[in-house]
Design an enzyme around this catalytic site. Sequence first.
Site, PDB file in Angstrom:
ATOM      1  CE  LYS A  56      -3.860  -2.325   2.274  1.00  0.00           C
ATOM      2  NZ  LYS A  56      -4.660  -2.609   3.464  1.00  0.00           N
ATOM      3  CD  GLN A 100      -3.594  -4.274   6.588  1.00  0.00           C
ATOM      4  OE1 GLN A 100      -3.651  -3.208   5.964  1.00  0.00           O
ATOM      5  NE2 GLN A 100      -4.057  -5.397   6.085  1.00  0.00           N
ATOM      6  CG  ASP A 123      -9.620   0.302   5.361  1.00  0.00           C
ATOM      7  OD1 ASP A 123      -9.400  -0.230   4.256  1.00  0.00           O
ATOM      8  OD2 ASP A 123      -8.848   0.220   6.337  1.00  0.00           O
TER       9      ASP A 123
HETATM   10  N1  GUN Z   1      -7.177  -6.559   6.217  1.00  0.00           N
HETATM   11  C1  GUN Z   1      -7.554  -7.275   5.136  1.00  0.00           C
HETATM   12  N2  GUN Z   1      -8.097  -6.456   4.202  1.00  0.00           N
HETATM   13  C2  GUN Z   1      -8.061  -5.210   4.728  1.00  0.00           C
HETATM   14  C3  GUN Z   1      -8.481  -3.943   4.227  1.00  0.00           C
HETATM   15  O1  GUN Z   1      -9.015  -3.789   3.119  1.00  0.00           O
HETATM   16  N3  GUN Z   1      -8.258  -2.890   5.072  1.00  0.00           N
HETATM   17  C4  GUN Z   1      -7.693  -3.035   6.308  1.00  0.00           C
HETATM   18  N4  GUN Z   1      -7.549  -1.941   7.052  1.00  0.00           N
HETATM   19  N5  GUN Z   1      -7.301  -4.200   6.790  1.00  0.00           N
HETATM   20  C5  GUN Z   1      -7.485  -5.275   5.997  1.00  0.00           C
END
Ligand code: GUN
Length: 303
Positions: A56, A100, A123
Amino acid sequence: MKNLDKIIDGKYYADKLLKKVHPLCENFFLKFNRKICLAVILVGEDPASRVYVKNKLLTAEKNNIKSIEIILPTETSEDELHKEIVSLNEDMTVDGILVQLPLPKHISEKNVINSIDPNKDVDGFHPINFGKLYMGNPNFIPCTPLGCLYVIKNELKQITGKHAVIIGRSNIVGKPMASLLLSSNCTVTIAHSKTKNLKEHCIRADILIAAVGCPEMIDDTYVKKDAIVVDVGINRLEPSEENKKSKLVGDVNFTKVINKVKKITPVPGGVGPMTIACLMHNTVKAAYKNEGQNFIDILEGYL
Ligand code: GUN
Protein backbone atom coordinates in the site's frame (compact mmCIF):
# COMPACT_ATOMS: atom_id res chain seq x y z
CA MET A 1 -12.07 -19.27 -25.86
CA LYS A 2 -8.51 -20.19 -24.92
CA ASN A 3 -7.99 -20.63 -21.18
CA LEU A 4 -5.36 -17.87 -21.15
CA ASP A 5 -7.95 -15.37 -22.43
CA LYS A 6 -10.20 -16.24 -19.48
CA ILE A 7 -7.75 -14.88 -16.90
CA ILE A 8 -8.64 -11.41 -15.65
CA ASP A 9 -5.52 -9.27 -15.29
CA GLY A 10 -6.00 -7.35 -12.03
CA LYS A 11 -2.79 -5.42 -12.58
CA TYR A 12 -4.13 -4.12 -15.92
CA TYR A 13 -7.31 -2.84 -14.26
CA ALA A 14 -5.37 -1.39 -11.32
CA ASP A 15 -3.10 0.52 -13.72
CA LYS A 16 -6.14 1.71 -15.65
CA LEU A 17 -7.61 3.20 -12.46
CA LEU A 18 -4.30 4.57 -11.19
CA LYS A 19 -3.77 6.40 -14.50
CA LYS A 20 -6.84 8.44 -13.58
CA VAL A 21 -5.87 8.83 -9.91
CA HIS A 22 -2.29 9.97 -10.57
CA PRO A 23 -3.07 13.35 -12.24
CA LEU A 24 -5.48 14.15 -9.39
CA CYS A 25 -2.56 13.77 -6.94
CA GLU A 26 -0.39 16.08 -9.06
CA ASN A 27 -3.18 18.68 -9.33
CA PHE A 28 -3.77 18.52 -5.60
CA PHE A 29 -0.12 19.37 -4.93
CA LEU A 30 -0.22 22.34 -7.34
CA LYS A 31 -3.46 23.62 -5.86
CA PHE A 32 -2.82 23.20 -2.13
CA ASN A 33 0.97 23.21 -1.97
CA ARG A 34 1.07 19.95 -0.04
CA LYS A 35 0.94 16.27 -0.91
CA ILE A 36 -2.12 14.14 -0.24
CA CYS A 37 -1.33 12.16 2.92
CA LEU A 38 -2.31 8.63 3.97
CA ALA A 39 -1.57 7.36 7.50
CA VAL A 40 -1.32 3.60 7.96
CA ILE A 41 -1.24 1.97 11.39
CA LEU A 42 0.00 -1.58 11.84
CA VAL A 43 -0.19 -3.25 15.23
CA GLY A 44 1.82 -6.42 15.78
CA GLU A 45 3.91 -8.80 13.74
CA ASP A 46 1.48 -10.54 11.38
CA PRO A 47 3.70 -11.25 8.32
CA ALA A 48 0.85 -11.07 5.79
CA SER A 49 -0.30 -7.70 7.16
CA ARG A 50 3.27 -6.40 6.89
CA VAL A 51 3.37 -7.31 3.20
CA TYR A 52 -0.04 -5.73 2.53
CA VAL A 53 0.98 -2.51 4.29
CA LYS A 54 4.29 -2.38 2.42
CA ASN A 55 2.49 -2.71 -0.93
CA LYS A 56 0.00 0.00 0.00
CA LEU A 57 2.79 2.41 0.98
CA LEU A 58 4.81 1.66 -2.18
CA THR A 59 1.81 2.39 -4.40
CA ALA A 60 1.13 5.61 -2.47
CA GLU A 61 4.70 6.76 -3.02
CA LYS A 62 4.55 5.98 -6.75
CA ASN A 63 1.47 8.17 -7.02
CA ASN A 64 2.92 11.13 -5.17
CA ILE A 65 0.86 10.43 -2.06
CA LYS A 66 2.78 11.02 1.17
CA SER A 67 2.46 8.24 3.70
CA ILE A 68 2.87 8.07 7.44
CA GLU A 69 3.60 4.56 8.69
CA ILE A 70 2.95 3.90 12.36
CA ILE A 71 4.13 0.49 13.52
CA LEU A 72 3.12 -0.44 17.06
CA PRO A 73 4.10 -3.51 19.10
CA THR A 74 1.60 -6.34 19.69
CA GLU A 75 1.26 -5.35 23.38
CA THR A 76 -0.07 -1.87 22.47
CA SER A 77 -3.19 -1.17 24.53
CA GLU A 78 -6.49 -0.14 22.97
CA ASP A 79 -6.12 3.20 24.75
CA GLU A 80 -2.68 3.85 23.24
CA LEU A 81 -3.97 3.00 19.77
CA HIS A 82 -6.98 5.23 20.35
CA LYS A 83 -4.65 8.16 21.18
CA GLU A 84 -2.70 7.64 17.92
CA ILE A 85 -5.94 7.72 15.96
CA VAL A 86 -7.22 10.86 17.71
CA SER A 87 -3.96 12.63 16.92
CA LEU A 88 -4.27 11.68 13.22
CA ASN A 89 -7.94 12.72 13.21
CA GLU A 90 -6.90 16.17 14.45
CA ASP A 91 -3.97 16.59 12.06
CA MET A 92 -5.25 18.73 9.17
CA THR A 93 -2.47 17.48 6.89
CA VAL A 94 -3.60 13.85 7.18
CA ASP A 95 -6.30 13.00 4.63
CA GLY A 96 -6.79 9.27 5.09
CA ILE A 97 -6.35 6.86 8.02
CA LEU A 98 -6.12 3.09 7.68
CA VAL A 99 -5.69 0.67 10.57
CA GLN A 100 -4.58 -2.66 9.14
CA LEU A 101 -6.77 -5.58 10.28
CA PRO A 102 -6.75 -8.01 11.98
CA LEU A 103 -5.73 -6.40 15.27
CA PRO A 104 -4.32 -8.36 18.22
CA LYS A 105 -7.09 -10.15 20.17
CA HIS A 106 -7.04 -7.77 23.18
CA ILE A 107 -8.04 -4.78 21.02
CA SER A 108 -11.65 -4.28 19.94
CA GLU A 109 -11.75 -3.72 16.17
CA LYS A 110 -15.19 -2.23 16.55
CA ASN A 111 -14.00 0.46 19.01
CA VAL A 112 -10.97 1.24 16.86
CA ILE A 113 -12.99 1.64 13.67
CA ASN A 114 -15.53 3.82 15.51
CA SER A 115 -12.76 6.17 16.60
CA ILE A 116 -11.58 6.99 13.05
CA ASP A 117 -12.95 10.28 11.68
CA PRO A 118 -15.53 9.10 9.06
CA ASN A 119 -14.20 11.78 6.68
CA LYS A 120 -10.75 10.13 6.80
CA ASP A 121 -12.03 6.55 6.81
CA VAL A 122 -10.54 5.49 3.46
CA ASP A 123 -11.32 1.83 4.25
CA GLY A 124 -15.04 2.63 4.44
CA PHE A 125 -15.40 0.54 7.61
CA HIS A 126 -16.86 3.22 9.93
CA PRO A 127 -20.56 2.60 10.68
CA ILE A 128 -21.48 5.96 9.09
CA ASN A 129 -19.81 4.98 5.81
CA PHE A 130 -21.09 1.41 6.05
CA GLY A 131 -24.62 2.70 6.64
CA LYS A 132 -24.40 5.16 3.75
CA LEU A 133 -23.35 2.34 1.46
CA TYR A 134 -26.32 0.20 2.51
CA MET A 135 -28.68 3.18 2.11
CA GLY A 136 -27.54 3.51 -1.53
CA ASN A 137 -25.76 6.81 -0.88
CA PRO A 138 -22.12 5.71 -0.57
CA ASN A 139 -19.23 7.88 0.53
CA PHE A 140 -16.13 5.70 1.10
CA ILE A 141 -16.60 2.15 -0.14
CA PRO A 142 -14.42 -0.72 1.22
CA CYS A 143 -11.54 -1.19 -1.21
CA THR A 144 -11.71 -4.93 -1.95
CA PRO A 145 -15.41 -5.08 -2.89
CA LEU A 146 -15.05 -1.80 -4.81
CA GLY A 147 -12.18 -3.33 -6.78
CA CYS A 148 -14.20 -6.49 -7.45
CA LEU A 149 -17.15 -4.44 -8.72
CA TYR A 150 -14.87 -2.42 -11.01
CA VAL A 151 -13.48 -5.61 -12.53
CA ILE A 152 -16.89 -7.30 -12.85
CA LYS A 153 -18.46 -4.26 -14.53
CA ASN A 154 -15.55 -3.89 -16.92
CA GLU A 155 -15.78 -7.55 -17.87
CA LEU A 156 -19.56 -7.98 -18.08
CA LYS A 157 -20.83 -4.49 -19.04
CA GLN A 158 -24.42 -5.43 -18.09
CA ILE A 159 -25.06 -7.16 -14.75
CA THR A 160 -28.71 -6.27 -14.14
CA GLY A 161 -30.70 -9.38 -13.19
CA LYS A 162 -27.63 -11.61 -12.83
CA HIS A 163 -27.47 -13.95 -9.88
CA ALA A 164 -24.46 -13.20 -7.70
CA VAL A 165 -23.42 -15.59 -4.95
CA ILE A 166 -20.95 -14.34 -2.36
CA ILE A 167 -19.29 -16.91 -0.13
CA GLY A 168 -18.30 -15.03 3.04
CA ARG A 169 -20.17 -12.53 5.22
CA SER A 170 -17.33 -10.37 6.59
CA ASN A 171 -17.61 -6.61 7.03
CA ILE A 172 -14.51 -6.20 4.87
CA VAL A 173 -15.73 -8.12 1.83
CA GLY A 174 -19.00 -10.10 1.98
CA LYS A 175 -21.47 -7.56 3.32
CA PRO A 176 -20.27 -4.49 1.35
CA MET A 177 -19.96 -6.65 -1.80
CA ALA A 178 -23.59 -7.70 -1.40
CA SER A 179 -24.71 -4.09 -1.06
CA LEU A 180 -22.79 -3.01 -4.18
CA LEU A 181 -24.17 -5.86 -6.29
CA LEU A 182 -27.71 -5.22 -5.03
CA SER A 183 -27.40 -1.57 -6.01
CA SER A 184 -26.31 -2.80 -9.44
CA ASN A 185 -29.56 -4.77 -9.74
CA CYS A 186 -28.13 -8.25 -9.19
CA THR A 187 -30.02 -10.91 -7.27
CA VAL A 188 -27.70 -11.58 -4.36
CA THR A 189 -27.14 -14.64 -2.19
CA ILE A 190 -24.73 -14.42 0.74
CA ALA A 191 -23.47 -17.84 1.77
CA HIS A 192 -21.19 -18.55 4.74
CA SER A 193 -19.67 -21.28 6.87
CA LYS A 194 -23.07 -22.34 8.27
CA THR A 195 -24.86 -22.40 4.91
CA LYS A 196 -26.44 -25.76 4.15
CA ASN A 197 -25.89 -27.27 0.70
CA LEU A 198 -23.36 -24.60 -0.26
CA LYS A 199 -22.72 -26.19 -3.67
CA GLU A 200 -26.38 -25.92 -4.66
CA HIS A 201 -26.24 -22.17 -4.14
CA CYS A 202 -22.89 -21.66 -5.85
CA ILE A 203 -23.76 -23.68 -8.94
CA ARG A 204 -26.60 -21.22 -9.69
CA ALA A 205 -24.30 -18.18 -9.70
CA ASP A 206 -23.65 -16.12 -12.84
CA ILE A 207 -21.17 -14.21 -10.68
CA LEU A 208 -19.39 -16.16 -7.94
CA ILE A 209 -17.36 -14.26 -5.34
CA ALA A 210 -15.22 -16.48 -3.13
CA ALA A 211 -14.14 -14.87 0.14
CA VAL A 212 -14.07 -17.86 2.47
CA GLY A 213 -10.42 -18.02 3.51
CA CYS A 214 -10.18 -21.73 2.68
CA PRO A 215 -7.38 -22.63 0.26
CA GLU A 216 -8.64 -23.94 -3.12
CA MET A 217 -11.96 -25.05 -1.63
CA ILE A 218 -14.06 -24.07 -4.65
CA ASP A 219 -13.64 -26.59 -7.46
CA ASP A 220 -15.53 -27.13 -10.73
CA THR A 221 -18.46 -28.81 -8.95
CA TYR A 222 -19.35 -25.42 -7.38
CA VAL A 223 -19.22 -23.46 -10.62
CA LYS A 224 -21.86 -22.95 -13.32
CA LYS A 225 -20.66 -23.14 -16.94
CA ASP A 226 -19.62 -19.67 -18.18
CA ALA A 227 -19.82 -18.04 -14.75
CA ILE A 228 -17.49 -15.20 -13.86
CA VAL A 229 -15.48 -16.13 -10.77
CA VAL A 230 -13.83 -13.56 -8.51
CA ASP A 231 -11.37 -15.07 -6.06
CA VAL A 232 -10.78 -12.84 -3.03
CA GLY A 233 -8.86 -15.46 -1.02
CA ILE A 234 -5.15 -15.14 -0.30
CA ASN A 235 -3.82 -18.27 1.41
CA ARG A 236 -0.20 -19.24 1.81
CA LEU A 237 0.48 -22.96 1.35
CA GLU A 238 3.59 -24.05 3.22
CA PRO A 239 6.23 -26.12 1.36
CA SER A 240 5.37 -29.81 0.93
CA GLU A 241 6.76 -32.93 -0.81
CA GLU A 242 5.05 -31.75 -4.00
CA ASN A 243 5.84 -28.03 -3.79
CA LYS A 244 9.27 -27.22 -2.52
CA LYS A 245 8.48 -23.50 -2.03
CA SER A 246 5.58 -21.90 -0.18
CA LYS A 247 2.88 -20.81 -2.58
CA LEU A 248 0.03 -18.26 -2.64
CA VAL A 249 -3.35 -19.67 -3.62
CA GLY A 250 -6.90 -18.37 -3.59
CA ASP A 251 -10.14 -19.89 -2.32
CA VAL A 252 -10.76 -21.27 -5.80
CA ASN A 253 -9.03 -24.29 -7.31
CA PHE A 254 -7.93 -22.41 -10.42
CA THR A 255 -6.78 -25.46 -12.42
CA LYS A 256 -10.05 -27.30 -11.86
CA VAL A 257 -12.41 -24.42 -12.70
CA ILE A 258 -10.62 -22.70 -15.60
CA ASN A 259 -12.20 -24.98 -18.24
CA LYS A 260 -15.68 -24.18 -17.00
CA VAL A 261 -15.66 -20.43 -16.36
CA LYS A 262 -16.14 -17.48 -18.68
CA LYS A 263 -13.64 -15.39 -16.75
CA ILE A 264 -11.68 -15.74 -13.50
CA THR A 265 -9.39 -13.58 -11.36
CA PRO A 266 -6.12 -15.36 -10.52
CA VAL A 267 -4.27 -15.34 -7.18
CA PRO A 268 -1.92 -13.54 -7.06
CA GLY A 269 -2.48 -10.79 -9.65
CA GLY A 270 -6.26 -10.58 -9.52
CA VAL A 271 -8.18 -8.76 -6.81
CA GLY A 272 -5.05 -7.75 -4.79
CA PRO A 273 -3.76 -4.97 -7.08
CA MET A 274 -7.31 -3.60 -7.49
CA THR A 275 -7.75 -3.33 -3.72
CA ILE A 276 -4.68 -1.11 -3.50
CA ALA A 277 -5.72 1.01 -6.50
CA CYS A 278 -9.12 1.58 -4.84
CA LEU A 279 -7.38 2.61 -1.61
CA MET A 280 -5.48 5.28 -3.58
CA HIS A 281 -8.75 6.39 -5.14
CA ASN A 282 -10.43 6.68 -1.73
CA THR A 283 -7.46 8.61 -0.32
CA VAL A 284 -7.57 11.13 -3.16
CA LYS A 285 -11.31 11.46 -2.69
CA ALA A 286 -10.85 12.10 1.05
CA ALA A 287 -8.18 14.74 0.36
CA TYR A 288 -10.29 16.76 -2.07
CA LYS A 289 -13.41 16.52 0.09
CA ASN A 290 -11.50 17.53 3.22
CA GLU A 291 -10.25 20.62 1.38
CA GLY A 292 -13.89 21.45 0.68
CA GLN A 293 -13.57 20.63 -3.02
CA ASN A 294 -16.35 19.18 -5.12
CA PHE A 295 -14.84 15.80 -6.00
CA ILE A 296 -16.21 14.19 -9.13
CA ASP A 297 -15.78 10.52 -8.35
CA ILE A 298 -14.01 8.73 -11.21
CA LEU A 299 -15.69 5.50 -10.13
CA GLU A 300 -19.20 7.01 -10.13
CA GLY A 301 -20.05 5.29 -13.42
CA TYR A 302 -19.27 1.91 -11.87
CA LEU A 303 -21.62 2.22 -8.91
N1 GUN B 1 -7.18 -6.56 6.22
C1 GUN B 1 -7.55 -7.27 5.14
N2 GUN B 1 -8.10 -6.46 4.20
C2 GUN B 1 -8.06 -5.21 4.73
C3 GUN B 1 -8.48 -3.94 4.23
O1 GUN B 1 -9.02 -3.79 3.12
N3 GUN B 1 -8.26 -2.89 5.07
C4 GUN B 1 -7.69 -3.03 6.31
N4 GUN B 1 -7.55 -1.94 7.05
N5 GUN B 1 -7.30 -4.20 6.79
C5 GUN B 1 -7.49 -5.27 6.00
